[in-house]
Design a protein around this motif. Structure first.
Motif, short mmCIF file in Angstrom:
data_model
loop_
_atom_site.label_atom_id
_atom_site.label_comp_id
_atom_site.label_asym_id
_atom_site.label_seq_id
_atom_site.Cartn_x
_atom_site.Cartn_y
_atom_site.Cartn_z
N TYR A 136 41.04 40.70 49.29
CA TYR A 136 41.23 40.79 47.85
C TYR A 136 40.58 42.07 47.35
O TYR A 136 39.81 42.71 48.05
CB TYR A 136 40.66 39.57 47.13
CG TYR A 136 39.18 39.35 47.32
CD1 TYR A 136 38.71 38.53 48.33
CD2 TYR A 136 38.25 39.96 46.47
CE1 TYR A 136 37.36 38.33 48.51
CE2 TYR A 136 36.90 39.76 46.65
CZ TYR A 136 36.45 38.94 47.66
OH TYR A 136 35.11 38.75 47.84
N GLN A 152 38.93 43.88 43.62
CA GLN A 152 38.41 43.61 42.28
C GLN A 152 38.35 44.89 41.46
O GLN A 152 38.23 45.99 42.02
CB GLN A 152 36.99 43.02 42.38
CG GLN A 152 36.92 41.68 43.09
CD GLN A 152 35.53 41.08 43.05
OE1 GLN A 152 34.57 41.69 42.62
NE2 GLN A 152 35.42 39.83 43.50
N TYR A 206 36.21 46.57 38.12
CA TYR A 206 35.02 46.45 37.29
C TYR A 206 35.05 47.55 36.23
O TYR A 206 35.61 48.62 36.43
CB TYR A 206 33.75 46.66 38.13
CG TYR A 206 33.40 45.50 39.03
CD1 TYR A 206 34.09 45.31 40.22
CD2 TYR A 206 32.40 44.61 38.68
CE1 TYR A 206 33.77 44.24 41.05
CE2 TYR A 206 32.07 43.55 39.51
CZ TYR A 206 32.76 43.37 40.69
OH TYR A 206 32.44 42.32 41.50
N LEU A 264 40.23 39.98 39.59
CA LEU A 264 40.34 39.91 41.04
C LEU A 264 41.79 39.63 41.38
O LEU A 264 42.44 38.83 40.71
CB LEU A 264 39.45 38.79 41.56
CG LEU A 264 39.48 38.46 43.06
CD1 LEU A 264 38.14 37.91 43.49
CD2 LEU A 264 40.58 37.46 43.40
N ARG A 319 44.26 38.79 44.87
CA ARG A 319 44.24 38.48 46.31
C ARG A 319 45.42 39.16 47.02
O ARG A 319 46.41 39.53 46.40
CB ARG A 319 44.30 36.98 46.52
CG ARG A 319 43.14 36.26 45.89
CD ARG A 319 43.12 34.77 46.18
NE ARG A 319 42.14 34.10 45.33
CZ ARG A 319 40.83 34.10 45.55
NH1 ARG A 319 40.34 34.69 46.61
NH2 ARG A 319 40.03 33.48 44.72
N GLY A 370 32.96 36.39 55.76
CA GLY A 370 33.45 35.69 54.58
C GLY A 370 32.61 35.87 53.35
O GLY A 370 32.74 35.12 52.39
N TYR A 371 31.74 36.85 53.33
CA TYR A 371 30.96 37.01 52.11
C TYR A 371 31.46 38.22 51.35
O TYR A 371 32.24 39.00 51.83
CB TYR A 371 29.47 37.11 52.42
CG TYR A 371 29.01 38.45 52.96
CD1 TYR A 371 29.01 38.70 54.32
CD2 TYR A 371 28.56 39.44 52.11
CE1 TYR A 371 28.57 39.92 54.82
CE2 TYR A 371 28.13 40.66 52.60
CZ TYR A 371 28.13 40.89 53.95
OH TYR A 371 27.70 42.09 54.45
N ASN A 372 30.98 38.32 50.12
CA ASN A 372 31.53 39.33 49.23
C ASN A 372 30.85 40.68 49.37
O ASN A 372 30.23 41.17 48.45
CB ASN A 372 31.39 38.87 47.77
CG ASN A 372 32.23 37.65 47.52
OD1 ASN A 372 33.43 37.71 47.63
ND2 ASN A 372 31.57 36.56 47.19
N LYS A 373 30.98 41.31 50.53
CA LYS A 373 30.48 42.67 50.66
C LYS A 373 31.54 43.57 50.07
O LYS A 373 32.59 43.78 50.65
CB LYS A 373 30.24 43.03 52.12
CG LYS A 373 29.78 44.48 52.31
CD LYS A 373 29.54 44.77 53.77
CE LYS A 373 29.11 46.20 53.99
NZ LYS A 373 28.82 46.45 55.42
N LEU A 374 31.27 44.03 48.90
CA LEU A 374 32.23 44.87 48.21
C LEU A 374 31.98 46.34 48.49
O LEU A 374 30.84 46.79 48.45
CB LEU A 374 32.15 44.62 46.70
CG LEU A 374 32.69 43.28 46.21
CD1 LEU A 374 32.41 43.12 44.74
CD2 LEU A 374 34.16 43.15 46.49
N ILE A 375 33.05 47.05 48.76
CA ILE A 375 32.99 48.49 48.93
C ILE A 375 33.67 49.10 47.71
O ILE A 375 34.82 48.75 47.42
CB ILE A 375 33.69 48.93 50.23
CG1 ILE A 375 33.14 48.17 51.43
CG2 ILE A 375 33.54 50.44 50.41
CD1 ILE A 375 31.67 48.38 51.69
N PHE A 376 32.97 49.98 47.03
CA PHE A 376 33.45 50.50 45.76
C PHE A 376 34.04 51.89 45.88
O PHE A 376 33.56 52.72 46.67
CB PHE A 376 32.29 50.57 44.74
CG PHE A 376 31.91 49.25 44.17
CD1 PHE A 376 31.07 48.39 44.85
CD2 PHE A 376 32.39 48.86 42.93
CE1 PHE A 376 30.72 47.17 44.32
CE2 PHE A 376 32.04 47.64 42.39
CZ PHE A 376 31.21 46.79 43.08
#
Lengths: 114, 118
Positions: free
Chosen positions: A32, A34, A36, A49, A51, A98-104
């Motif tokens: 997915y 996101q 911001y 968000l 998917r 499965g965790y929300n490690k977000l790369i921006f």
């Protein structure tokens, strides 16, 4: 190498027009993505968000599309207002576990002029 | 409070000194993240906590950086022997779920700690 690219140049538009921001990525297969909003001197605030199995998501004047073939997401603000002026960041989930490690991405600054 | 709280909001320190940055996540959030944002740039992942453990600390730039979390709540990011290149905003975020939870739950950011090393 993995990259997330957003337009580094500021986007200037007239009030009432639709703003379209682009997020392209390479060498990721995100589940997915996101978007911001970040105002100067503030932390990012979550907007939307989407998917990988969704083509489009809407929330009020915001619309996000997600094309996993093109590896691109588009973020639209319709009927834009000066209050929409901010930096908009796209972020995608990376890694396993499965965790929300977000790369921006670096963000695109939007300026809406009256 | 209702949101993620960070302190100090601003810190000016001399090169070579140690600094501690604190994060109070939203109550009940099991996952906590630290990011760094240099001026005009995007967010750079530093470390992720699930409870008090840090299963992913791959973003810490050097061994001068460390972080801990206690009581599944407060987290402290410590930078030893600060360098001018450490000047940035350090953002903390938390989410209800982390590892093993449903993907896509919202992450909430604090307002950041602005660090200037002179």
């Amino acid at each position: 190498s993995q990259k997330i690219e957003q337009n580094s140049e500021a986007l200037n538009i007239q009030e009432g027009k639709t703003a379209t921001l682009t997020c392209n990525y390479t060498n990721y297969s995100p589940a997915y993505l996101q978007w911001y909003r970040q105002d100067p001197g503030r932390g990012p605030v979550f907007l939307l968000l989407i998917r990988e199995n969704e083509k489009e998501k809407r929330k009020e004047r915001l619309k996000v599309t997600f094309d996993t073939t093109l590896k691109q997401s588009l973020f639209h603000i319709t009927a834009s207002q000066p209050a929409d002026s901010a930096t908009y960041l796209c972020a995608l989930v990376s890694g396993d576990g499965g965790y929300n490690k977000l790369i921006f991405g670096a963000g695109t600054r939007l300026a809406v002029h009256p | 409070g209702a949101g993620v709280s960070q302190s100090p909001s601003n810190k000016v320190t001399e090169k070579g000194k140690d600094v501690e940055l604190r994060c109070d996540p939203i109550s009940g959030h099991t996952a906590l993240y630290w990011y760094r944002q240099r001026l005009g740039q995007g967010l750079e992942f530093l470390i992720y906590f699930q409870g008090n453990s840090a299963p992913d600390k791959s973003g810490l730039p050097s061994d001068r950086f460390s972080a801990e979390r206690t009581g599944e709540s407060v987290s402290t990011l410590t930078i030893q022997r600060t360098q001018q290149e450490d000047s940035a905003v350090y953002l903390c975020a938390s989410s209800f779920y982390g590892q093993g939870g449903p993907t896509g739950n919202t992450i909430y950011f604090g307002e950041g700690s602005w660090l200037t090393v002179v």
